[in-house]
Design a protein around this motif. Structure first.
Motif, PDB file in Angstrom:
ATOM      1  N   ARG A 357       0.808  -1.236   0.000  1.00  0.00           N
ATOM      2  CA  ARG A 357       0.000   0.000   0.000  1.00  0.00           C
ATOM      3  C   ARG A 357       0.838   1.283   0.000  1.00  0.00           C
ATOM      4  O   ARG A 357       0.592   2.172  -0.825  1.00  0.00           O
ATOM      5  N   PRO A 358       1.827   1.430   0.906  1.00  0.00           N
ATOM      6  CA  PRO A 358       2.596   2.681   0.900  1.00  0.00           C
ATOM      7  C   PRO A 358       3.294   2.949  -0.426  1.00  0.00           C
ATOM      8  O   PRO A 358       3.285   4.082  -0.924  1.00  0.00           O
ATOM      9  N   LEU A 361       0.530   3.837  -3.209  1.00  0.00           N
ATOM     10  CA  LEU A 361      -0.031   5.192  -3.067  1.00  0.00           C
ATOM     11  C   LEU A 361       1.014   6.264  -3.376  1.00  0.00           C
ATOM     12  O   LEU A 361       0.710   7.267  -4.035  1.00  0.00           O
ATOM     13  N   SER A 362       2.263   6.059  -2.949  1.00  0.00           N
ATOM     14  CA  SER A 362       3.329   7.012  -3.274  1.00  0.00           C
ATOM     15  C   SER A 362       3.543   7.071  -4.781  1.00  0.00           C
ATOM     16  O   SER A 362       3.725   8.146  -5.363  1.00  0.00           O
ATOM     17  N   CYS A 473      -6.124   6.467  -7.725  1.00  0.00           N
ATOM     18  CA  CYS A 473      -5.595   6.751  -6.381  1.00  0.00           C
ATOM     19  C   CYS A 473      -6.695   6.607  -5.324  1.00  0.00           C
ATOM     20  O   CYS A 473      -6.471   6.042  -4.249  1.00  0.00           O
ATOM     21  N   VAL A 474      -7.890   7.102  -5.643  1.00  0.00           N
ATOM     22  CA  VAL A 474      -9.028   6.998  -4.711  1.00  0.00           C
ATOM     23  C   VAL A 474      -9.385   5.527  -4.470  1.00  0.00           C
ATOM     24  O   VAL A 474      -9.605   5.094  -3.335  1.00  0.00           O
ATOM     25  N   PHE A 476      -7.453   2.827  -4.829  1.00  0.00           N
ATOM     26  CA  PHE A 476      -6.399   2.133  -4.086  1.00  0.00           C
ATOM     27  C   PHE A 476      -6.471   2.462  -2.593  1.00  0.00           C
ATOM     28  O   PHE A 476      -6.299   1.584  -1.748  1.00  0.00           O
ATOM     29  N   TYR A 477      -6.715   3.728  -2.275  1.00  0.00           N
ATOM     30  CA  TYR A 477      -6.742   4.143  -0.870  1.00  0.00           C
ATOM     31  C   TYR A 477      -7.906   3.502  -0.109  1.00  0.00           C
ATOM     32  O   TYR A 477      -7.770   3.096   1.045  1.00  0.00           O
ATOM     33  N   THR A 478      -9.061   3.394  -0.774  1.00  0.00           N
ATOM     34  CA  THR A 478     -10.265   2.947  -0.063  1.00  0.00           C
ATOM     35  C   THR A 478     -10.459   1.438  -0.027  1.00  0.00           C
ATOM     36  O   THR A 478     -11.001   0.902   0.944  1.00  0.00           O
ATOM     37  N   GLU A 482      -3.589  -4.393   2.794  1.00  0.00           N
ATOM     38  CA  GLU A 482      -2.177  -4.770   2.737  1.00  0.00           C
ATOM     39  C   GLU A 482      -2.052  -6.289   2.746  1.00  0.00           C
ATOM     40  O   GLU A 482      -2.774  -6.970   3.477  1.00  0.00           O
ATOM     41  N   ARG A 502     -10.199  -2.436   6.930  1.00  0.00           N
ATOM     42  CA  ARG A 502      -9.259  -2.069   7.996  1.00  0.00           C
ATOM     43  C   ARG A 502      -9.658  -2.713   9.332  1.00  0.00           C
ATOM     44  O   ARG A 502      -8.818  -3.213  10.075  1.00  0.00           O
TER      45      ARG A 502
END
Length: 523
Positions: A357-358, A361-362, A473-474, A476-478, A482, A502
């Motif tokens: 994930r990090p 997103l980066s 991006c939206v 992937f974040y939601t 991991e 989560r």
């Protein structure tokens, strides 16, 4: 007195034993056997990379030799991606039928024939036949390399090893760019044919090398060959204890009783692929539905954000930016390949340290900024009646930044993530659907890029890619949990709750921690 001293020594020994118990475990050494298997399997991706890289430069010479229109060129460049759908669709069932290893050999053999046909093509139609055959080989290679690597890798290094296909795609692109430059000075009718035909060489090396690899332990268990699978697991695991755990997990996923330890066992027909498509597409469970959204989503946005347009048409992008001569264009393109190859190594070595994930997103945020900058710089150049040196430099920097950001996250993680989220029974066909989405999206982008920038300007085309990357991006974040450090059979437990993943992850972590504490107390 002696009794007291003896008791003291006993307490001291007990104390030392307890302290040792709580020492952090040393990280396992890299498994060299699994590493070698991953290298050989991932070499299949060189085939796609070389074709992408070499076609970026060869297209100009083909256009001059055959007198093709821009429309014919963009179809020729992008059609291989659609042709690869045939290979990726067949690869799932083929790999369940003849095994992962021989499917890799088949991929190399088909691409070899395609490269030879392209190299001896005498007209546009003949060249398209070669593209069709090569495309089938690419489809097979793209589907099978990450599946085999994920199935043979220990959990501690799965991200590192499963990212190798993307590393080799980049290596292939780099070789293609160098080939463009090396043969660009040859006579027109000869140069591009050597560029394309020389792609047959890696496929021969690949087919020979793969014969020394073991079969995937998961495929062996699907065939009921427990004895052979145990041998492979012992070699590719970080410890014998991990090998036993992996064996037990795969047996459970394949529907084999845990207490069954025969070398050969009878397995149900569902382990051979029957009924999988119904479970994937017609009646998916919430878990499978969530997995499909994540796996297909990452493949779609990887290509829809414009990476193949940048890589395949980089000479045209640099021409629009103001670099008009062939040699400077090809040298700038080699720089793109070099940066892309270097930064893929950054992503590869950090996948199992930083997490999926990090990095993802980066990567996507960096791509958005780079695409926006490129679109603005190209728009400024397009609306100027004189050469603007700083804007040209900004275009080059933005292109290099874009491919660098792509390579540290979006490039390798797409293949890693999709190969590890599907359950064993759905993995081969699930990954073949992912490859189909990936290649279809790439085909649509590359077959329409010239028409798109002619319709809305080249700067406008990159603004479109910016918006698509932002939407990715939206997503992937939601929706993306991991997966780092989990066994393949554990990964699917995180899926199924969509936006609430989560809380599900936290619950599983608490449960795992409680089990570890209970295990320590027992020992």
């Amino acid at each position: 007195m002696a009794d007291h001293k003896s008791e003291e020594n006993g307490l001291s020994g007990k104390s030392n034993h307890l302290i040792t118990d709580f020492d952090p475990p040393k990280p396992p050494k890299r498994n060299k056997y699994a590493f070698a298997c991953a290298i050989l399997a991932s070499m299949t991706s060189v085939l796609l990379g070389y074709d992408i890289g070499v076609m970026s430069g060869a297209q100009k010479f083909i256009q001059r030799d055959f007198g093709c229109s821009d429309r014919q060129i963009e179809i020729m460049v992008g059609i291989l991606n659609l042709y690869s759908l045939v290979g990726s669709a067949a690869a799932g069932r083929t790999s369940d039928w003849i095994g992962r290893r021989y499917t890799i050999v088949l991929a190399g053999a088909i691409f070899f024939i395609g490269a030879i046909l392209m190299g001896v093509a005498t007209n546009y139609a003949f060249l398209m036949v070669g593209r069709f055959v090569a495309g089938i080989g690419v489809g097979y290679a793209l589907m099978i390399a990450p599946v085999y690597t994920a199935e043979v890798s220990p959990a501690s290094a799965r991200g590192f090893l499963t990212s190798f296909p993307e590393v080799f795609i980049n290596a292939g692109i780099m070789f293609g760019y160098v080939s463009n430059y090396a043969f660009s000075k040859l006579p027109l009718h000869l140069g591009w044919r050597i560029m394309l035909g020389i792609g047959a060489i890696p496929s021969v090396i690949l087919a020979v090398g793969v014969l020394g690899m073991p079969e995937s332990p998961r495929w062996l268990i699907m065939q009921g060959r427990l004895g052979d699978a145990k041998i492979v697991l012992d070699k590719t695991s970080d410890s014998l204890e991990e090998s036993k755990l992996r064996l037990a997990d795969i047996k459970k996923a394949a529907g084999i009783p845990e207490d069954c330890n025969d070398d050969i066992v009878q397995v149900s027909k569902t382990s051979h692929g029957e009924g999988v498509w119904k479970e994937l597409l017609i009646h998916p469970t919430p878990t499978v539905r969530h997995i499909l959204v994540a796996a297909l989503g990452i493949h779609f946005f990887q290509q829809a954000s414009g990476i193949d347009a940048v890589v395949l048409y980089s000479p045209r992008i640099f021409e629009k930016a103001g670099i008009v001569k062939d040699t400077p264009q090809l040298l700038a393109t080699i720089a793109v390949g070099f940066v892309k190859t270097v930064f893929i190594l950054v992503g590869t070595f950090n996948l199992d340290k930083v997490g999926r994930r990090p990095l993802l997103l980066s990567s996507i945020i960096g791509m958005i900024v780079s695409l926006l900058t490129l679109g603005m710089a190209l728009t400024i150049i397009d609306h100027s009646d004189h050469k603007i040196t700083w804007a040209i430099a900004l275009c080059i920097i933005a292109v290099l930044s874009f491919v660098a950001c792509f390579s540290i996250g979006m490039g390798p993680i797409t293949w890693v993530y999709s190969s590890e989220v599907f359950p064993l029974r759905l993995r081969a066909q699930g990954c073949s659907i992912c490859v189909a989405v990936n290649r279809t999206t790439s085909g649509v982008i590359t077959m329409t890029f010239i028409s798109l920038y002619e319709a809305i300007t080249i700067g406008g085309a990159f603004f479109v890619f910016t918006g698509i990357a932002a939407a990715g991006c939206v997503l992937f974040y939601t929706l993306f949990p991991e997966t780092r450090g989990k066994n393949l059979e554990e990964v699917e437990d995180v899926f199924g709750t969509f936006f609430r993943w989560r809380s599900r992850q936290a619950e599983l972590d608490r449960k795992k921690e409680a089990e570890m504490v209970a295990h320590k107390v027992q020992n």
